[in-house]
Each structure stands twice: as structure tokens, then as C-alpha cells.
Motif scaffolding. Structure first.
Motif, PDB file in Angstrom:
ATOM      1  N   LEU A  83       0.671   5.245   0.900  1.00  0.00           N
ATOM      2  CA  LEU A  83      -0.204   6.202   1.601  1.00  0.00           C
ATOM      3  C   LEU A  83       0.403   7.592   1.519  1.00  0.00           C
ATOM      4  N   SER A 119      -4.794   6.465  -0.090  1.00  0.00           N
ATOM      5  CA  SER A 119      -3.960   5.277  -0.222  1.00  0.00           C
ATOM      6  C   SER A 119      -4.268   4.583  -1.538  1.00  0.00           C
ATOM      7  N   LEU A 172     -13.573   6.885   6.142  1.00  0.00           N
ATOM      8  CA  LEU A 172     -12.845   6.159   5.098  1.00  0.00           C
ATOM      9  C   LEU A 172     -13.753   6.076   3.872  1.00  0.00           C
ATOM     10  N   THR A 232      -8.416   4.410  -1.309  1.00  0.00           N
ATOM     11  CA  THR A 232      -9.244   4.818  -0.176  1.00  0.00           C
ATOM     12  C   THR A 232      -8.812   6.212   0.263  1.00  0.00           C
ATOM     13  N   TRP A 249     -13.271  -4.373   4.719  1.00  0.00           N
ATOM     14  CA  TRP A 249     -12.985  -3.777   6.026  1.00  0.00           C
ATOM     15  C   TRP A 249     -13.511  -4.673   7.118  1.00  0.00           C
ATOM     16  N   THR A 305       0.858  -1.203   0.000  1.00  0.00           N
ATOM     17  CA  THR A 305       0.000   0.000   0.000  1.00  0.00           C
ATOM     18  C   THR A 305       0.888   1.244   0.000  1.00  0.00           C
ATOM     19  N   MET A 333      -5.919  11.850   3.616  1.00  0.00           N
ATOM     20  CA  MET A 333      -4.870  10.924   3.188  1.00  0.00           C
ATOM     21  C   MET A 333      -5.461  10.059   2.095  1.00  0.00           C
ATOM     22  N   VAL A 378      -2.543  -2.136   5.719  1.00  0.00           N
ATOM     23  CA  VAL A 378      -1.552  -1.668   6.696  1.00  0.00           C
ATOM     24  C   VAL A 378      -1.672  -2.461   7.993  1.00  0.00           C
ATOM     25  N   ASP A 427      -6.409   3.710  15.591  1.00  0.00           N
ATOM     26  CA  ASP A 427      -5.899   5.069  15.407  1.00  0.00           C
ATOM     27  C   ASP A 427      -6.399   5.920  16.572  1.00  0.00           C
ATOM     28  N   ARG A 468     -12.443  -2.728  -1.181  1.00  0.00           N
ATOM     29  CA  ARG A 468     -11.650  -3.034   0.018  1.00  0.00           C
ATOM     30  C   ARG A 468     -12.529  -3.760   1.024  1.00  0.00           C
ATOM     31  N   SER A 483      -8.980   8.957   3.259  1.00  0.00           N
ATOM     32  CA  SER A 483      -9.301   9.085   4.692  1.00  0.00           C
ATOM     33  C   SER A 483      -9.411  10.554   5.045  1.00  0.00           C
ATOM     34  N   HIS A 516      -9.401  -1.801  13.356  1.00  0.00           N
ATOM     35  CA  HIS A 516      -9.847  -1.964  11.966  1.00  0.00           C
ATOM     36  C   HIS A 516      -8.732  -2.511  11.094  1.00  0.00           C
ATOM     37  N   HIS A 550      -5.161  -2.481  13.227  1.00  0.00           N
ATOM     38  CA  HIS A 550      -4.605  -1.462  14.130  1.00  0.00           C
ATOM     39  C   HIS A 550      -5.722  -0.582  14.690  1.00  0.00           C
TER      40      HIS A 550
HETATM   41  C1  SIN Z   1      -5.610   2.575   4.162  1.00  0.00           C
HETATM   42  O1  SIN Z   1      -6.130   3.495   3.521  1.00  0.00           O
HETATM   43  O2  SIN Z   1      -5.098   1.610   3.607  1.00  0.00           O
HETATM   44  C2  SIN Z   1      -5.560   2.540   5.652  1.00  0.00           C
HETATM   45  C3  SIN Z   1      -6.354   3.546   6.342  1.00  0.00           C
HETATM   46  C4  SIN Z   1      -6.464   3.226   7.820  1.00  0.00           C
HETATM   47  O3  SIN Z   1      -6.512   2.099   8.224  1.00  0.00           O
HETATM   48  O4  SIN Z   1      -6.543   4.143   8.648  1.00  0.00           O
END
Ligand code: SIN
Ligand code: CO
Length: 390
Positions: free
Chosen positions: A88, A120, A139, A205, A148, A86, A118, A128, A133, A146, A207, A194, A131
Motif C-alpha cells: 500500500l 494498493s 475504493l 485498488t 469486498w 498487499t 492510496m 489487509v 477506518d 477484488r 482509495s 470491510h 477492519h
Molecule cells: C486495500 O486497498 O487493500 C485496502 C483498502 C482499505 O481497506 O481501506
């Protein structure tokens, strides 16, 4: 562009029921939205030194996730594997005016809470990793598909696989598992675990991310302000002293004197604290400094250049917000700078912070007022407003 909330949600109900509380999948909420950059352009942006970018690769083995920081070059991209990576790129809203259009549907959240957009780009199976945040995020699936997976169970800040360049959760059991297609939007509050995995090539994607300072950051910045600007010069002085039996003791009357001294010097009018917050919260992130214009203009010159150009643009890097002050002024903040707005310019702060393009015809009432012309010229000279040819 408008965010189509799932029936019967309204923006207010979204704020009441979901914002900072619960995740929400909004199918087709931005139907028709397409990524504001092509994959090749995104890669090009990731080659620029002043643009923050990362490549995340997932390899086999026990420590599968690896992050590399940009800037990159063509060779970096040419040597990528066919899948499981990926790219970003941060702050697209500041680097590309077209990308900033994606902020509009989310402006039911105050501007000052916003951080960046952001974008990606992922090859098949790119992710990624699972995780959490620290911030709220919308998103937006802009291209491709994708998957999720999320869960809302509590995750400790310290729960991540050691020795990786990324914070990846060691265990992850999905509570929801969704396939997002172009136009679908997923809202996640902070700390919701996520994991988004590209299904097929060319997954993009966007963000829309928000920011929130830590309490430690706020107190550190406020203490700095206190010390630099608000605490009077001078030194501790004794109250009338009486002899004490135990010379080693810091007596209760001395402690009370110290307490009241500190309370007294730190008693700051509320408006001073509010004005500090306006500057603090609009400060740019490290490298995104707004540079003053190299040809400052006097108010008259500025007004005629503005008239010729027909419109002004807000510098994409300027963070604008305002507060309503009490005593004769409102205060406009632009990337950490404060601009007092006299009440004779009522409505100016609302107008200037509402839009990124400012037509000359709308600016006329402000320009006719000498204080307004001066203020606009200052905002131009400080780099926040730009003439289209500049
Ligand atoms: C992504 O766009 O690949 C990751 C975005 C995220 O998990 O915060
Ligand atoms: Co995330």
C-alpha cells in the motif's frame, strides 16, 4: 473523467442519502479507468524514503496479519511469498500528477475534506484484513478483481485483535459480498467494517480518502492559536475586594469575576475563528511540507517567466482552499499559509483553487492588477505555484 452514478442518483442525492451515512456500490462508475502506475512503478515508489508505504502479509496461525513499514528495497520484494500480501502506497496524488487526475470525479466533495489517494497492489488472496477506518473512502477497482465484504453493524473502536501491528476485527460476518471489477467503485462512510481480498494476482485498488480532524485536535489547535495570537498579554487582577469571613474560601463573587474575565478574553470575532480554520484544515501532513522556491522572483520577473512558459502548475503537495471574508478581503489558504485577497481581485481565489494547471492567458486579468501580480509571485515564491521547468 466523470463518475457515473447509478441511475437515478445525482451528486446532490448522493450527498443527501449516502455521504457519511451509508455505503454504496457503484458498478462501472469509472468504467475504463486504469491504474496510473504499473505494479513495478508502485514498488519503485515504495522504495523512496519520503513516500509512505506498507506491506501487509497474512501468514497462517493465530495472528495472521503482519505489517511492515517502507521504504523497501528490491530484496524485500524478491522475498515475498507467491500469495497473501498487499503493498500500500499513500499520497500518490501528491507524488504523481497522473494519479491526481482521479480526484476530479470526486470534486463534488469540497477539496478541503480530501486527504489522499492510496494505491494498493495485491498478490492473490492479499488483504489487509477485516477492519474499520475513521474516514470516508471511495475504493476504485483499477486492475484485477477484488472481493469486498462489508457489514454496517456497529463496531466498537476498541474491538480488534490484540498484539497485531494492524487493527483487525476479531469477528466479521459479511452483510454484503461483492466481486469488484475494473471501473467499479465502492463508497464507504467511516466505521463501516470491510474486508477486501484479491482474487488472482495483480489486483490494484485506488482509495480516494478523506480527512476529518478529531474534536480534540481541533480544540488543541484552536487553543494554541488563542494563546499565541489572540489572548491579550496581562495578568489576573482583583476586582475591589471586601473582607471575607473564611479566608480559605474562593467566594462566589471571585468566581464570577474569573468567569467573566475568561469569557471576555475568549470572545473572538467569528472571522478570526474562520481564518484559523482555513489555516488549520489546509495544513499538510507531517512530511509533506511545501518548500519555498529557491529563486524568488519579483512580480515583473515572475510575469515574464510565466508568459514564456505559457502555464503554471500547482505544486501537487499544496492544499488550497478559500473563504469569503467580510471586510474587503477573501482569504486563500495554501498548506496552512494565509493569503488575503483584496476584493479588487474578485474571482481570483475561485480561479486558482479550481484547477491544477493555470494557463497564462487566463491569468492575464490578474497579472495586469499590481496586487494580483504580487500575490501570484508570492504564491510562486512560497512554492505553491511552479513554472514547468522549475
Ligand atoms: C486495500 O486497498 O487493500 C485496502 C483498502 C482499505 O481497506 O481501506
Ligand atoms: Co479500509
Amino acid at each position: 473523467m466523470k463518475l457515473i452514478l447509478p441511475d437515478p442518483l445525482t451528486p446532490q442525492r448522493f450527498l443527501d442519502e449516502y455521504w457519511q451515512k451509508r455505503p454504496l456500490l457503484m458498478r462501472g462508475a469509472l468504467l475504463g479507468y486504469t491504474a496510473p502506475v504499473q505494479p513495478e512503478e508502485l514498488a519503485g515508489l515504495a522504495c523512496e524514503a519520503e513516500i509512505e508505504s506498507r506491506l501487509v502479509l497474512e501468514k497462517d496461525g493465530n495472528h495472521p496479519w503482519q505489517a511492515r513499514q517502507g521504504p523497501f528495497d528490491a530484496e524485500d520484494f524478491a522475498s515475498l511469498p507467491p500469495s497473501h500480501w498487499t503493498l500500500l502506497v499513500q499520497d500518490l496524488d501528491k507524488h504523481l500528477p497522473e494519479a491526481a487526475d482521479l480526484l476530479e470525479p470526486f470534486r463534488f466533495i469540497p477539496d478541503w475534506r480530501l486527504d489522499d489517494i492510496m494505491i494498493s497492489y495485491a498478490a492473490d488472496q492479499g488483504s489487509v484484513g477485516p477492519h474499520i477506518d475513521d474516514y470516508d473512502v471511495f475504493l476504485i477497482q483499477a486492475r484485477g478483481v477484488r472481493r469486498w465484504m462489508i457489514h454496517t453493524r456497529e463496531v466498537s473502536e476498541d474491538d480488534y485483535i490484540p498484539d497485531l501491528d494492524l487493527r483487525i476485527l476479531p469477528t466479521f460476518e459479511a452483510e454484503h459480498d461483492w466481486l469488484l471489477e475494473p471501473g467499479d467503485v465502492l463508497y464507504l462512510p467511516p466505521n463501516v467494517a470491510h474486508w477486501g481480498i484479491a482474487q488472482g494476482d495483480g489486483c490494484m485498488t485506488c482509495s480516494v480518502g478523506f480527512r476529518a480532524p478529531t474534536l480534540q485536535e481541533m480544540v488543541a489547535a484552536w487553543s494554541d492559536e488563542l494563546i499565541r495570537e489572540l489572548i491579550p498579554a496581562g495578568r489576573y487582577r482583583d476586582p475591589p475586594l471586601s473582607l471575607q469571613r473564611d479566608n480559605g474560601e474562593i467566594r462566589p463573587d471571585a468566581l464570577a469575576h474569573v468567569r467573566s474575565l475568561l469569557d471576555q478574553v475568549m470572545e473572538i470575532p467569528a472571522e478570526r475563528r474562520d481564518r484559523w480554520f482555513g489555516r488549520f484544515i489546509t495544513e499538510p501532513k507531517g512530511h509533506l511540507l511545501v518548500v519555498p522556491c529557491d529563486q524568488p522572483l519579483a512580480p515583473g520577473q515572475f510575469a515574464s517567466r510565466f508568459e514564456q512558459a505559457g502555464e503554471l502548475e500547482r505544486n501537487g503537495w499544496s492544499r488550497l482552499a478559500f473563504i469569503r471574508g467580510g471586510e474587503g478581503y477573501d482569504y486563500l489558504y495554501a498548506s496552512g499559509d494565509e493569503y488575503p485577497i483584496p476584493h479588487s481581485l474578485a474571482g481570483f481565489a475561485e480561479w486558482i483553487s479550481a484547477q491544477r494547471r493555470l494557463p497564462f492567458s487566463e491569468a492575464l486579468p490578474w497579472l495586469r492588477n499590481p496586487e494580483g501580480a504580487e500575490l501570484m509571485a508570492r504564491l510562486h515564491n512560497d512554492g505553491h505555484l511552479q513554472l514547468p521547468d522549475a
